[in-house]
Design an enzyme around this catalytic site. Structure first.
Site, PDB file in Angstrom:
ATOM      1  N   GLY A  46      46.887  15.192  39.404  1.00  0.00           N
ATOM      2  CA  GLY A  46      48.075  15.696  40.080  1.00  0.00           C
ATOM      3  C   GLY A  46      48.596  16.980  39.468  1.00  0.00           C
ATOM      4  CD  GLU A  60      61.787  11.123  30.995  1.00  0.00           C
ATOM      5  OE1 GLU A  60      61.926   9.997  30.492  1.00  0.00           O
ATOM      6  OE2 GLU A  60      62.413  11.521  31.985  1.00  0.00           O
ATOM      7  CG  ASP A 100      44.278  10.533  35.713  1.00  0.00           C
ATOM      8  OD1 ASP A 100      44.649  11.485  36.412  1.00  0.00           O
ATOM      9  OD2 ASP A 100      45.004   9.979  34.867  1.00  0.00           O
TER      10      ASP A 100
END
Length: 1199
Positions: free
Chosen positions: A692, A515, A418
């Site tokens: 992703g 965030e 990843d």
């Protein structure tokens, strides 16, 4: 398992047709406090649920012996030896049943004791958990009872710091806003505080009397193991009115095992108890993975089983050929009885065949399985004890979740990693934001640390106009409101801040580092998010005024939509929907805004390797908001396909947006990630990145971590390319490009890393992969998957971007099942990586900031990506070397052991006479030869660990199961046969010419067998000593101790009359044998002759065809001094002049000058430049506060 009966299907049928169809619904109804619903509301159907006992143990006192024996005899080797033991009991066999029964009993007993002890510990843990006290409400009063007595429907009270005793629906808390804070570290490893919410209609019941008056029922799904999914609804009855229906989701469900934090107390109703809780449903183990060594071991076992059967058949046939002469069949001193003469010939032949099978069965090493298990179990501690793999920053060390795959770490050919949190730190830093084409760059912002005097805005491009100012402030408010961040702040006094400066003390907590970075970033730009209180979000604007927005709805983020939204109402009554997400999910939903300018900036930032998010909004009228509420309520109260319906509702709501701007956040590369990838590629391992993220961001990261090099030609197989050309044309064009270069020069299939040839890198996105994996409808020839695999084989690195979690697993499976069947390893840190971790041969989880789902589901867990280098190149290398020697050695020593027995039958008329004494047959594998190979398999180091880290190419010597190939296996087998021939015929020739000792006594068959056995034990033990490169006192103790033990045992076994033996055929045999001088000479000579061929072979191979490892062993000094361009700084030798003052020094810094690497060490507050001796320069140094250089023989390296 193939052939097993699906018991769950039978259980389903029994319950369905015997217990009634009504029990088989997809949902359950819980009556809160066991109160019946009002008359006419609904039918009251009491249901039976399990109690709250947790049972993690496998056995009970009554079923331990039969169940454990059944499980152990399911193993082929144990079952085989059980059959041999039973044959020995039933028929007249040449050896005592003890010779097979005792080793089998030892193996079974050791395994049973180990499993029994582990299960006893589980029983203790279960009892402690089931007997802990729990407070629940009964008739308005607080009652205390044991946890195991809880029932579904009980109202439970949990205090601050306590653990939830079962799965509870959150009803109310001591906090006025009906929230509570929970940590789920014991479930998924996430230590951050998560916020859970009570339903609006129940949060006011805050005392025991109030909560006892609650009248409600809950409908929810049947128990599911998914920790993050829950579907239900609650019906609250208020007097005679219709019940109020509210949806329940995972934010209302408090899971067993989680702990209450920063909340005085909560009330909840039990909905899942005991073994139906989500924690218990997650107890089941993962699918069993088998290593390539285990598969080789089973194949070798089948070969030896065939050899055993062949030996038994040959001896059976030759026995009847031998007995065809009547005199040999019935000599005068051994006449047969009439019953024996009348016995069926085939029955006699079958009995003899079984007897020979028993006689030769020791060629199958039963103790090998126990030794291998012990080696794997004990060897796994070397990873957990490795201080180099301990991360002081996080306080985490490596974890071993399974020891069955240790040696597989030395066979990895493909690594799938990843990006975010694995190659990068997942520690986000706000870089810039773009609003209406204007770029805003705040000063230094670091996640969790805001530097003083850095407030202000740097304006790039044109200044915004009046309307631009409104959009600018709307953008900042969107970032302050569109998130799920929690605030941990002590600076509030009755809803107001103590001072404007106190905003700097806010500590933001979120499961997503992105965030937190965005909220901190917008804080530097003048807007500070304060808190969420009573469903109102508060923020501090640039004028230090507090703005309050009512939070109406949250449209949560998911990996399919790749966006989240909030709906808020301002103080003026305006209703806004703010949405943020990936550019690919926002741009198609935008109808207004400066799309082209923002898209250009997003693409520019992506090329720089920054993570980008787009922000949009739209204003809702009251009618539109009412329609949205109705749509969301309908989807949320649905019990069937709730997620699908919610997704459709979100898609309908998040349309016709106005684009505000975009943000850019930097995720820095992890320390030594580039060095690790370089070393792995040099070791012949191909590294793929599966992420992703968008292509430009991921590609920039790949260049930064040196997955793609400057001379790498990057090929693209993306949706954009396929839109320009057909998939067929793109694939064949790429295939032609790659194969043309690979055909023109010889390419190392492992390397993918070369300076003098063209390297290829491939970039593919998720949409293109879907097209490749999709079954073809046309009848055209060719196969897209095969072409894709051929392209990938010839690429040194592959980047897969825009990947969904399932696609990551598909990629791993595609490579795993290709015709070469390579060994794959997947590494990741988040829940989206679990599928590929479970799919790969070896799964490694990084203990990161995205929780511990990956670490919990992996085979191994490490704190940082850089630790993968040592885990594979050192630990994996050692594990494979050790266990391959163990397997080959076990088969070798058993061939040496049993082949003389086979030869002996030619000299005893195939009478099944054993060559060795029963004690020797029994103890050979248990005592005389077991410990040396076990210690070897735990401690052997054929080269040093520093050498393995410094020269990763040594990993290639063991690739493709090199040490357990058939060629090596046949060599070991023939070596065992040769040694057995030397033992047998050497002893035979000695005793044939010297059958009488000095005192006139004659040597018998037991002396002959003892002589062969003595040479055997010494030879196989010394063979292991010759193979040992790394000697410790433990090796010396077990090798020489085993030989001494054999001698002492033989002296005692034959030197004492043991009262428990009915006959003692070995009495004085060993002592008498050693009293003969020629026997001593024979033993020494036969040992030398047996070991000589292996010694000569090793010398010749080392001189004529040395492997890279052997060259390293032959010239350790040269290799130690050599530094390749791939040598990471950490693997350079430390200076010899260490002192205690070094321990508190700052970390070493480094610099690059061409391909040379220089290490700086701090000593007595002075900087020293230390070069390894391989440069042939003296360690002169110069001191300077600003510049450090190395002076010596014309070499100068600025640092």
């Amino acid at each position: 398992m193939a052939g097993t009966i699906d018991c769950s299907f039978i259980r389903t049928l029994i319950n369905r047709y015997c217990a009634g169809e009504e029990n088989w619904v997809d949902s359950r109804t819980i009556y809160v406090g066991h109160k019946e619903p009002p008359p006419g509301a609904e039918a009251y159907i009491p249901q039976k649920y399990p109690d709250n006992r947790i049972v993690s143990s496998k056995y009970t006192f009554w079923n331990f012996i039969p169940k454990n024996l059944f499980e152990q005899f399911r193993r082929i080797a144990n079952f085989y030896f059980l059959i041999i033991f039973l044959v020995q009991l039933i028929i007249d066999t040449p050896t005592s049943p003890v010779t097979s029964g005792l080793p089998l009993f030892f193996v079974i007993a050791v395994t049973a004791i180990k499993q029994g002890y582990e299960d006893w510990l589980r029983h203790k843990a279960d009892n402690a958990m089931n007997q802990c006290p729990v407070h629940f409400i009964q008739h308005g009063k607080l009652v205390r009872k044991q946890s195991r007595n809880l029932r579904v429907g009980d109202i439970v009270m949990v205090n601050d710091g306590e653990t939830f005793p079962c799965d509870l629906i959150f009803l109310s808390s001591s906090r006025e806003d009906g929230t509570c804070y929970v940590t789920t570290a014991s479930l998924d490893g996430e230590s951050s505080h998560k916020t859970y919410y009570a339903v609006q209609e129940t949060k006011g019941f805050q005392t025991e009397e109030d909560i006892d008056s609650l009248h409600a029922t809950i409908e929810c799904e049947q128990p599911q193991p998914d920790l993050y999914k829950f579907v239900g609804r609650v019906h609250v009855y208020q007097e005679r009115n219709d019940p109020i229906v509210r949806s329940l989701g995972s934010e209302n469900l408090l899971l067993r095992g989680a702990s209450l934090k920063n909340t005085e107390k909560i009330f909840g109703v039990a909905i899942y108890t005991g073994m139906e809780t989500k924690m218990a449903l997650n107890y089941q183990s993962k699918s069993q993975k088998r290593s390539v060594v285990e598969k080789s071991m089973n194949a070798f076992l089948i070969v030896y089983l065939c050899i055993l059967i062949s030996k038994a058949l040959i001896n059976t046939v030759l026995k009847y050929v031998w007995q065809s002469d009547p005199f040999r069949d019935e000599p005068w001193f051994n006449q047969k009885t009439e019953a024996e003469r009348q016995r069926n010939l085939f029955l006699r032949a079958f009995t003899d065949f079984l007897a020979f099978m028993v006689l030769f069965n020791y060629i199958i090493p039963v103790s090998m399985y126990v030794t291998v298990e012990m080696q794997k179990f004990l060897g796994s501690y070397f990873i957990t004890w490795d201080e180099d793999m301990f991360d002081e920053e996080t306080g985490e060390g490596p974890l071993v979740n399974t020891s069955d795959l240790n040696e597989e770490l030395g066979q990895v050919e493909y690594i799938f990693t990843d990006k975010t949190g694995t190659l990068t730190e997942n520690n986000m830093e706000f870089i810039e934001c773009c609003i209406e084409g204007n770029v805003y760059v705040p000063h230094v912002i670091c996640n969790g640390q805001i530097l003083p005097d850095s407030g202000g805005i740097d304006m790039i491009d044109s200044s915004p106009g009046v309307s631009g100012k409104e959009r600018e402030e709307l953008f900042f408010r969107a970032l302050c409101l569109c998130h799920t961040v929690q605030v941990k702040d002590d600076g509030f006094v009755d809803g107001a801040k103590k001072s404007p400066d106190s905003s700097r003390s806010c500590i933001y907590i979120s499961s997503s580092p992105d965030e937190v970075a965005l909220v901190e970033g917008v804080q530097r730009l003048g807007f500070t998010y304060l808190r969420l209180k009573d469903n109102y979000m508060e923020l501090l604007n640039r004028d230090n005024d507090i703005e309050r927005y009512e939070l109406l709805e949250i449209l949560t983020f998911d990996s399919v939509r790749r966006r989240m939204s909030v709906i808020v109402r301002s103080a003026t009554g305006d209703i806004y929907l703010f949405c943020k997400g990936a550019d690919s999910s926002i741009f198609p939903r935008v109808t207004e805004g400066k799309v082209d300018q923002i898209r250009s900036r997003v693409e520019h930032n992506a090329v720089e390797g920054l993570r980008t998010l787009c922000v949009a909004y739209k204003k809702l009228s009251q009618e539109e908001y009412d329609e949205v509420c109705e749509l969301l309520h309908t989807a949320r109260v649905a019990l069937q396909e709730r997620e699908k319906k919610l997704g459709e509702a979100y898609d309908h709501i998040e349309t016709n947006l106005i684009l505000l701007g975009a943000t850019a956040v930097e995720d820095r590369l992890q320390e030594k990630a580039a060095d690790t990838i370089e070393a792995l590629q040099k070791a012949g391992i191909k590294v793929w990145v599966l992420t992703g993220d968008k292509m430009e961001t991921a590609a920039a990261t790949c260049y930064a971590c040196k997955l793609f090099r400057r001379n790498t030609q990057v090929l693209e197989l993306t949706t954009k390319k396929i839109e320009e050309q057909s998939l067929h044309d793109v694939l064949f064009e790429l295939s032609k490009t790659v194969l043309r270069h690979s055909g023109s020069m010889t390419r190392d299939s492992f390397s993918g890393l070369s300076a003098d040839m063209q390297d290829f890198g491939l970039i593919i996105d998720g949409a293109a992969l879907s097209l490749i994996m999709k079954p073809r409808q046309t009848g055209s020839s060719g196969n897209y998957r095969e072409i894709f695999l051929e392209i990938c084989r010839n690429c040194s690195a592959v980047l897969c971007c825009r990947m969904a979690p399932l696609q990551k697993a598909q990629i791993v499976k595609l490579i795993k099942l290709s015709k070469e069947h390579p060994i794959t390893l997947a590494i990741g840190d988040g829940a989206n990586d679990v599928s590929m971790i479970l799919e790969a041969h070896v799964g490694i989880g990084v203990i990161g900031k995205e929780g511990r789902q990956a670490a919990r589901n992996s085979d191994y867990a490490i704190p940082k990506f850089k630790h993968l280098k040592k885990m594979l190149l050192v630990h994996g290398h050692f594990y494979y070397i050790r266990i391959s020697e163990l397997v080959q050695y076990f088969f070798y020593k058993n061939v040496c052991f049993i082949f003389p027995q086979f030869l002996y039958q030619f000299f005893c008329g195939f009478s099944q006479q054993p060559l060795y004494d029963t004690a020797y047959l029994t103890l050979y594998n248990i005592s005389f030869t077991s410990l040396p190979i076990l210690m070897y398999s735990l401690m052997e180091q054929h080269v040093t660990s520093d050498m393995l880290k410094r020269d990763p190419s040594l990993y290639r010597d063991i690739a493709k199961n090199a040490l357990l190939r058939w060629r090596v296996f046949i060599y070991w087998t023939f070596l065992g046969v040769f040694d057995a021939l030397v033992f047998f015929f050497g002893a035979y020739l000695l005793l044939e010419n010297m059958a009488v000792t000095i005192n006139g006594q004659v040597f018998g068959n037991w002396t002959f067998g003892t002589l062969v056995f003595t040479v055997l034990v010494f030879t196989v033990t010394l063979k292991l000593a010759l193979d040992t490169h790394y000697w410790t006192w433990i090796n010396h103790f077990v090798i020489w101790g085993s030989l001494i033990f054999y001698i002492v045992f033989s002296l005692l076994w034959g030197g004492i009359i043991w009262p428990f033996l009915s006959y003692q055929r070995m009495y004085f045999v060993f002592i008498q044998m050693l009293s003969s001088g020629p026997v001593w000479m024979c033993i020494i000579l036969l040992i030398i002759i047996s070991l000589l061929p292996d010694i000569i072979k090793k010398i010749l191979c080392r001189q004529l065809w040395p492997t890279a490892t052997e060259r390293t062993q032959n010239s350790p000094r040269q290799c130690q001094d050599h530094i390749s361009e791939f040598t990471p700084l950490a693997s350079l030798p430390s200076p010899s002049y260490r002192s205690n003052e070094l321990t508190s020094s700052p970390p070493a810094t480094r610099s690059h000058s061409h391909s040379k690497k220089v290490m700086l060490t701090y000593w007595n507050s002075h900087d020293y430049s230390v070069l390894p001796l391989g440069f042939n320069f003296s360690n002169n140094y110069c001191k300077s506060s600003a510049r450090h250089c190395y002076r010596g023989s014309g070499l100068e390296t600025p640092v």
